[in-house]
Design a protein around this motif. Structure first.
Motif, PDB file in Angstrom:
ATOM      1  N   ASP A   1      -6.123   3.339   4.852  1.00 50.73           N
ATOM      2  CA  ASP A   1      -6.625   4.289   3.860  1.00 50.73           C
ATOM      3  C   ASP A   1      -7.164   5.530   4.571  1.00 50.73           C
ATOM      4  OD1 ASP A   1      -8.121   5.643   1.828  1.00 50.73           O
ATOM      5  OD2 ASP A   1      -8.239   3.768   0.702  1.00 50.73           O
TER       6      ASP A   1
ATOM      7  N   ARG B   1      -4.286   4.347  -6.708  1.00 54.19           N
ATOM      8  CA  ARG B   1      -3.979   4.874  -5.382  1.00 54.19           C
ATOM      9  C   ARG B   1      -4.804   6.099  -5.007  1.00 54.19           C
ATOM     10  NH1 ARG B   1       1.355   3.795  -3.729  1.00 54.19           N
ATOM     11  NH2 ARG B   1       1.963   1.729  -4.453  1.00 54.19           N
TER      12      ARG B   1
ATOM     13  N   LEU C   1     -12.560  -0.465   2.878  1.00 53.85           N
ATOM     14  CA  LEU C   1     -11.249   0.161   2.785  1.00 53.85           C
ATOM     15  C   LEU C   1     -10.332  -0.422   3.848  1.00 53.85           C
ATOM     16  CD1 LEU C   1     -12.276   3.927   2.403  1.00 53.85           C
ATOM     17  CD2 LEU C   1     -11.734   2.306   0.585  1.00 53.85           C
TER      18      LEU C   1
ATOM     19  N   ARG D   1      -9.023   7.727   3.623  1.00 49.57           N
ATOM     20  CA  ARG D   1     -10.409   8.042   3.285  1.00 49.57           C
ATOM     21  C   ARG D   1     -11.418   7.276   4.135  1.00 49.57           C
ATOM     22  NH1 ARG D   1     -10.609   6.359  -2.650  1.00 49.57           N
ATOM     23  NH2 ARG D   1      -9.595   4.576  -1.653  1.00 49.57           N
ATOM     24  N   CYS D   2     -10.945   6.413   5.035  1.00 48.99           N
ATOM     25  CA  CYS D   2     -11.861   5.659   5.898  1.00 48.99           C
ATOM     26  C   CYS D   2     -12.824   6.582   6.637  1.00 48.99           C
ATOM     27  CB  CYS D   2     -11.073   4.823   6.899  1.00 48.99           C
ATOM     28  SG  CYS D   2     -10.296   3.346   6.197  1.00 48.99           S
TER      29      CYS D   2
ATOM     30  N   ASP E   1       0.826  -1.217   0.000  1.00 49.01           N
ATOM     31  CA  ASP E   1       0.000   0.000   0.000  1.00 49.01           C
ATOM     32  C   ASP E   1       0.854   1.257   0.000  1.00 49.01           C
ATOM     33  OD1 ASP E   1      -2.626  -1.282   2.150  1.00 49.01           O
ATOM     34  OD2 ASP E   1      -2.289  -1.455   0.007  1.00 49.01           O
TER      35      ASP E   1
END
Length: 539
Positions: free
Chosen positions: A311, A99, A307, A313-314, A86
């Motif tokens: 991440d 990504r 996710l 954006r969680c 990641d």
């Protein structure tokens, strides 16, 4: 004659200089590529330094579950590990879109603009050139722009009157627990909340019985007019679009905002088909996750909407899983928001389930009830060549939900905004209405299409075949419509781009479509295998 243009000596001099010129150009391109790489890889270097690779979030107990919910982590009761890959740096030929979602790319474009102040760089350039190598070459080819001097400003046209806001009834079916918040609201508890739940449940049950009584075949029931139907599995209102010879794409020079991938313009004979009147909602998707049988595995959830804990954006994931295993919207998230952070796989799985098919075949386009690109474009603007669903008039506030000032992203972290403050519009708000009455056919969220994405597809004979669709297996799937992240130009009806099927974006959702034959073809009735949920309308 020696020294004159065209003489042997001149040609020899030019020939001798070519390696030096080539070397100079190559060095310049290497310099650009180095700066582009620095822009995109800086976040990953930071994450590696912080040791986030070893981050783990478990749901062992109520306190941990609450903490995980606060972080926006979607879990199944077990630990979610972060893959070491990641945080590996992006190589010159790695796909950036694997990504970064649109919000991250919009912000990165500002950093690129700072790195290259004499170039006009916008997020679309990244989507059209999704590797560091190709993006660097594209930046090198961009013409230099005039930079405003201190004190200069651009005079913009005054805002025109904003059309009145219209909200239509929301009919997508929800989880019984979520219904306590009311349609389009958040969760609820006892007392007045319980009364509201009972009222909502009664209303939904009555609606279900009404549409079941009007069943026309397969998973559809007759609606309130001849061209409207209800989908029994999720309550979605659908519109029957008549078959037509639709003009797809644009001719070069017709639209100053058009890209090569939108050309050439061509005719496609489309059979009649059904299209969802609005994108699939957060509440409806949670209900799907709860009703899918057998329960989706962790691997499937990671394919669809889950996710990894690393991440960033969680915090913007709209769904959470309660300790008893039920999926529901996070507190404060409207159930009538469009589902976001859902991959093509997750969208396709829902489309199959909603049509009574085995949703476990979600990885292939051979089995899908997502609209084709041709169907989507026709549904957005009709058979004409209009730029937008409402015609050729310029986009303006009140007509659609897009980003009117992309400069607002500059210097702001892409995760600073709280989840409930994301500028999403509920799917039942009357915006970007197409000639067929479909909502949100421009802006709000990009919408996945069935096709594999090929920027040159319109140049191929297959693009002009009846009911055209690009079924060829390719690395990316098509998306249409623009979103709250990008400018109005990306919300034009002919605008198209591609994204990896596993990609999940905060401005990326979907709606379903189906051939008109589903109304008569008994083979479309629900199977007895996975996805057979007919008649099961409540958890």
């Amino acid at each position: 004659r020696s020294g004159e243009a065209g003489s042997d000596d001149s040609l020899i001099a030019i020939a001798c200089s070519l390696p030096l010129m080539s070397s100079s150009v190559g060095a310049a391109l290497d310099g650009i590529q180095s700066r582009v790489s620095k822009v995109f890889n800086a976040p990953f270097k930071s994450l590696r330094k912080s040791g986030s690779r070893d981050a783990r979030i478990g749901l062992g107990g109520q306190a941990a579950a609450d903490a995980a919910a606060d972080e926006g982590v979607l879990g199944n009761g077990g630990d979610i590990s972060v893959c070491g890959s990641d945080f590996e740096e992006l190589g010159p030929q790695d796909n950036i879109l694997r990504r970064c979602d649109s919000r991250m790319i919009a912000m990165t474009s500002f950093e690129l603009s700072r790195q290259f102040p004499d170039k006009e760089i916008n997020p679309r350039l990244v989507f059209d050139n999704p590797t560091i190598e190709s993006l660097s070459a594209a930046i090198e080819r961009l013409p230099s722009t005039t930079v405003l001097l201190a004190g200069e400003e651009v005079v913009e046209e005054d805002d025109r009157a904003v059309p009145p806001r219209v909200v239509r009834p929301f009919t997508q079916l929800l989880n019984a627990a979520d219904a306590a918040g009311g349609r389009g609201g958040g969760g609820g508890g006892g007392g007045a909340g319980a009364e509201k739940l009972d009222e909502a449940a009664r209303t939904e049950r009555a609606f279900v019985e009404r549409i079941k009584a009007a069943r026309r075949g397969g998973v559809y029931a007759a609606g309130d007019s001849s061209d409207r139907l209800w989908r029994l599995t999720d309550g979605m209102e659908c519109v029957m679009l008549p078959g037509a010879c639709a003009r797809i794409g644009v001719e070069g020079g017709e639209d100053p905002d058009a890209l090569l991938c939108e050309t050439p313009s061509h005719d496609v004979e489309l059979s009649s088909f059904l299209m969802d009147i609005e994108p699939v909602s957060v509440g409806a998707y949670a209900r799907f996750l709860n009703m899918a049988s057998p329960s989706p595995t962790q691997e499937m959830l990671l394919d669809w909407c889950l996710l990894v804990a690393s991440d960033e954006r969680c915090c913007h994931s709209p769904l959470m899983r309660t300790p008893d295993g039920t999926w529901q919207a996070k507190a404060g998230v409207p159930l009538s928001w469009p589902m976001i952070l859902v991959s093509w796989y997750g969208a396709n799985a829902y489309s199959l389930w909603a049509h009574g098919r085995d949703w476990r075949t979600y990885r292939g386009a051979a089995h899908s009830f997502l609209p084709t690109e041709a169907q989507w474009e026709y549904a957005a603007r009709g058979a004409s060549k209009a730029r937008f669903p409402w015609g050729d008039a310029e986009a303006r506030k009140g007509l659609l939900n897009v980003c009117w000032d992309t400069a607002a992203y500059e210097g702001v972290s892409h995760v600073d905004m709280p989840l409930t403050a994301l500028p999403l519009e509920c799917v039942n708000v009357e915006l970007a209405r197409s000639p067929f009455g479909l909502r949100h056919m421009a802006g709000n969220v990009w919408q996945w299409c069935r096709d594999s994405y090929n920027g040159n597809f319109y140049c191929e004979a297959a693009a002009s075949r009846p009911d055209a669709c690009n079924y060829e297996e390719m690395p990316m799937k098509s998306e249409r419509g623009g979103s709250w992240v990008g400018p109005p130009a990306l919300a034009r009806s002919s605008s198209r781009r591609g994204r990896c099927p596993e990609a999940k974006g905060r401005c990326l959702g979907f709606r379903c479509a189906a051939p008109a034959a589903v109304l008569e073809n008994e083979s479309t009735a629900p199977s007895t295998g996975a996805g057979s949920d007919m008649g099961k309308f409540h958890t």
